[in-house]
Design a protein around this motif. Structure first.
Motif, short mmCIF file in Angstrom:
data_model
loop_
_atom_site.label_atom_id
_atom_site.label_comp_id
_atom_site.label_asym_id
_atom_site.label_seq_id
_atom_site.Cartn_x
_atom_site.Cartn_y
_atom_site.Cartn_z
N ASP A 210 34.98 102.95 -33.48
CA ASP A 210 35.69 103.72 -34.49
C ASP A 210 34.67 104.63 -35.17
OD1 ASP A 210 37.89 104.33 -36.42
OD2 ASP A 210 36.51 103.35 -37.81
N LEU A 212 34.70 106.50 -37.78
CA LEU A 212 34.59 106.51 -39.24
C LEU A 212 33.75 105.35 -39.75
CD1 LEU A 212 35.39 107.64 -42.00
CD2 LEU A 212 37.44 106.22 -41.90
N THR A 213 34.02 104.15 -39.26
CA THR A 213 33.37 102.95 -39.80
C THR A 213 32.25 102.41 -38.92
OG1 THR A 213 34.97 101.49 -38.69
CG2 THR A 213 35.54 102.29 -40.89
N SER A 217 36.54 99.72 -31.72
CA SER A 217 37.88 100.29 -31.77
C SER A 217 38.91 99.29 -31.28
CB SER A 217 37.94 101.54 -30.89
OG SER A 217 37.73 101.17 -29.53
N ASN A 249 43.90 107.37 -51.45
CA ASN A 249 44.02 108.67 -50.77
C ASN A 249 44.78 109.68 -51.62
OD1 ASN A 249 42.56 108.36 -48.42
ND2 ASN A 249 44.29 107.63 -47.22
N HIS A 254 41.31 112.14 -49.42
CA HIS A 254 41.05 111.42 -48.17
C HIS A 254 39.57 111.13 -47.95
CE1 HIS A 254 45.12 111.43 -46.47
NE2 HIS A 254 45.27 112.60 -47.07
N SER A 255 38.70 111.99 -48.44
CA SER A 255 37.27 111.72 -48.28
C SER A 255 36.86 110.48 -49.07
CB SER A 255 36.45 112.93 -48.73
OG SER A 255 36.71 113.24 -50.09
N ASP A 258 37.97 107.57 -47.11
CA ASP A 258 37.04 107.29 -46.01
C ASP A 258 35.83 106.49 -46.50
OD1 ASP A 258 38.72 108.66 -44.35
OD2 ASP A 258 37.53 110.50 -44.30
N GLU A 259 35.33 106.82 -47.70
CA GLU A 259 34.21 106.08 -48.26
C GLU A 259 34.58 104.61 -48.47
OE1 GLU A 259 32.14 107.71 -51.64
OE2 GLU A 259 32.70 109.75 -51.08
N ARG A 262 34.63 102.80 -45.11
CA ARG A 262 33.28 102.52 -44.62
C ARG A 262 32.65 101.35 -45.37
NH1 ARG A 262 33.00 108.31 -43.67
NH2 ARG A 262 32.51 108.66 -45.85
N ARG A 280 38.37 98.04 -36.35
CA ARG A 280 39.37 98.83 -37.08
C ARG A 280 40.37 99.35 -36.06
NH1 ARG A 280 39.17 104.71 -38.92
NH2 ARG A 280 40.87 104.91 -40.43
N ASP A 284 44.31 101.73 -42.48
CA ASP A 284 43.61 100.73 -43.30
C ASP A 284 43.81 99.33 -42.73
OD1 ASP A 284 46.30 100.54 -43.79
OD2 ASP A 284 46.14 100.45 -45.98
#
Length: 644
Positions: A210, A212-213, A217, A249, A254-255, A258-259, A262, A280, A284
């Protein structure tokens, strides 16, 4: 010794390339140079060049060994230096034996003694992909050897004394040309292969990770689970859904979301053992695979994860408090395959959501069977529109005095390839809770308006199309604009569109509802209250809001033909509703009419329109078009005669 070397070869392929191989090879070359320095004088062919070159090469090789040992990242520089030193040695030796004749020196013997090492230069240039410096040196080296040989031939010519040397030079150059050509061809192949392998590894990482994190996946998770099931290895699944993440969100962006994801992934990794796996799988939602422990201990771990998540997240200087709902399923107790285990854990998690969130629950087959189906339908409905599983059917609404098909109600249907026809009573709440109702409702509105325009233009139908609107859809700030857009796209006049709302929808937020209804009124759209009589007891909204029609709920119509349900109460309620409607100048639709007696009753009570199986069942667009073209079907002829 052989096993040791093999193990080093295997390790080198997966750790730091060919460094370990070079660490073994360089001392061997240094030892060969040391033997040359030691034994060459004893052979009787020692030259001043050899006495200087062999010790220098020995020391230089050992220094390069030390550099490679202490600085592993300098492997490219070490290889290039080795190639350069070797080329200088061979080129210097060739110049020495050809142009600086020593008494008693046999040129062919010196060439045989030293130049059989030349292939090592080409081998070294293969070590590292795209090591262009070393490869360029080999080209220069071969060109210099060729020039030296050509110069020697030009100066000395072919004689009895020089013929053997020239033959040896010719053979050496041809052999080196062949070796250099093959080496470069192999290098090109090796570089392409390395590039393809690197791309494949990159793609594999992208597929398995994944982005993002950095967690595995869903694809890798399913592969790991399939392998564990294949080995009959017991494990426990924790299906984790972060509570309140949508609010992050919506409020922080959305940023910021994302934090949070993570950071949550980092907390998951920190809480797990090496053998466990966290992945992930989307949005979520996370899944943890706990191996080698009982489901009871895995549940304890889930509680620990909840405690870790309870620590506030700091995002852009703000404290964000979140929780999680965790469903638990275990192999082999709760399922025999990956799909079933994930579905069961998801169902258990969904129960936590329904019970108030922020908890852990183990899957219970007896309690979760129906819920599991709901969860599965929820997931399937997300792609139902894209997969063209949703369709519209249309049910006529007739004027009870004239027998005209005055209105046609558009009804949404879901035909699933596995579950068949899913009841609207099941999938509409799913669509509302999942948020899909907005896109689906917009699609229904546009399709119904377009179909009504086709009937209007191609078949001369002058009636109104009615569309049910979910309270969730109606509460959206841009709903009036969506209606306007649907009318513009279809070309349908606004007064030929009627929207059906429930009493709950118009009472949920009076100020917002009134603004939306006024906006629809300005467009010219009609508003009908559906299932009237089953909701709020206050009737003030009928007076205060721009409503033009009400539909009497089918339960009252059913009671008319059911003596055990006290039809006199149904008669009183229907009469009262019609009386209120007449006072407020509202039209009335009786829905659920299935018999002649019911039709005659609602007509006698003063209802304006009738809808139900007595008149026509819901039909697809094609069959309803046929109904429009031929007029009333035979079953309705008797009813039409009754009106005259």
């Amino acid at each position: 010794m052989t096993r040791f070397v093999v193990s080093l070869l295997e390790r080198s392929a997966g750790s730091d390339g060919w460094r370990l191989i070079l660490l073994l090879a360089i001392p061997v070359a240094a030892f060969a140079f040391f033997l040359g320095a030691l034994l060459d004088p004893l052979s009787g062919q020692s030259t001043p060049f050899d006495r200087l070159a062999y010790p220098a090469l020995t020391v230089g090789s050992l220094l390069l060994e030390l550099v490679l040992w202490r600085r592993p990242k300098n492997i490219g520089g070490v290889v290039t230096t080795l190639v350069l030193l070797s080329c200088l040695f061979f080129l210097g030796k060739l110049i020495y034996v050809l142009y600086l004749p020593v008494p008693g020196l046999l040129v062919q013997a010196e060439m045989t003694e030293s130049f059989f090492w030349i292939p090592a230069i080409y081998v070294l240039s293969l070590f590292i992909p795209s090591l262009n410096a070393a490869r360029n040196i080999t080209f220069i080296f071969f060109a210099a050897m060729t020039l030296c040989s050509v110069g020697y031939a030009a100066l000395n010519g072919w004689t009895a004394q020089t013929g053997g040397v020239l033959f040896a030079l010719t053979e050496m150059l041809l052999a080196n040309l062949t070796l250099l050509t093959l080496t470069q061809a192999f290098i090109g192949y090796k570089d392409r292969l390395s590039g393809i392998q690197a791309q494949a590894q990159t793609l594999e990482r992208l597929v398995d990770t994944d982005l993002l994190t950095g967690l595995p996946s869903r694809l890798r998770l399913e592969r790991e689970l399939d392998e564990a099931v294949g080995r009959h290895e017991a494990f426990t699944l924790l299906f984790i859904d972060v509570d309140g993440f949508k609010m992050v969100n919506d409020t922080l962006g959305h940023s910021a979301g994302d934090e949070v994801l993570r950071e949550f992934a980092a907390r998951l990794r920190a809480a797990l053992k090496t053998r466990d796996l966290a992945a992930r799988i989307g949005g979520d939602e996370f899944v943890v695979v706990v191996k080698g422990t009982s489901p009871t201990w895995a549940t304890v771990l889930a509680q620990q994860l909840l405690a870790g998540l309870a620590v506030p997240f700091t995002v852009r200087g703000q404290q964000v408090q979140l929780s999680a709902s965790i469903g638990v399923s275990a192999y082999p107790d709760d399922g025999q395959d990956t799909e079933t285990l994930l579905r069961h854990a998801d169902a258990a998690m969904y129960q936590i959501k329904r019970a108030g969130r922020n908890g852990v629950r183990r899957f219970d087959a007896a309690l979760d069977a129906q819920l599991e189906r709901t969860v599965l339908l929820t997931r399937e409905f997300q792609s139902a529109l894209a997969r063209e599983q949703l369709t519209l059917v249309y049910q006529p609404i007739y004027h009870l005095e004239t027998g005209e098909m005055s209105k046609i109600e558009a009804l949404l249907r879901w035909n699933h390839p596995e579950f068949g026809e899913v009841s609207p009573g099941v999938f509409v709440p799913i669509a509302e809770t999942s948020g899909q109702i907005m896109s689906v409702g917009r699609w229904v509105l546009e399709r119904a308006c377009m179909q009504a325009r086709r009937w209007r233009e191609a078949h001369g139908w002058a009636g109104t199309v009615t569309v049910n609107v979910s309270p969730v859809q109606f509460a959206q700030p841009g709903f009036v604009d969506e209606v306007k857009q649907a009318l513009l796209l279809s070309g349908l006049p606004a007064y030929k569109l009627e929207l059906e709302l429930t009493e709950g929808a118009v009472m949920q937020s009076p100020a917002l509802v009134q603004a939306a209804l006024r906006g629809l009124q300005r467009l010219g759209v009609e508003i009908t209250i559906d299932d009237f009589g089953t909701g709020y007891s206050s009737l003030a909204y009928l007076r205060d809001l721009p409503i033009g029609c009400i539909k009497i709920d089918r339960s009252f119509i059913e009671d008319l033909a059911a003596p055990r349900r006290a039809p006199q109460y149904a008669v009183a309620l229907i009469t009262a509703i019609v009386g209120i409607a007449r006072t407020l100048d509202l039209r009335v639709v009786a829905e659920g009419v299935e018999t002649v007696a019911q039709m005659e009753a609602v007509r006698s009570f003063g209802c304006d329109f009738g809808q139900g199986y007595y008149f026509a069942r819901p039909l697809d667009a094609e069959h309803l078009t046929e109904l429009l073209d031929r007029g009333l079907p035979g079953a309705q002829t008797d009813w039409q005669k009754r009106l005259n």
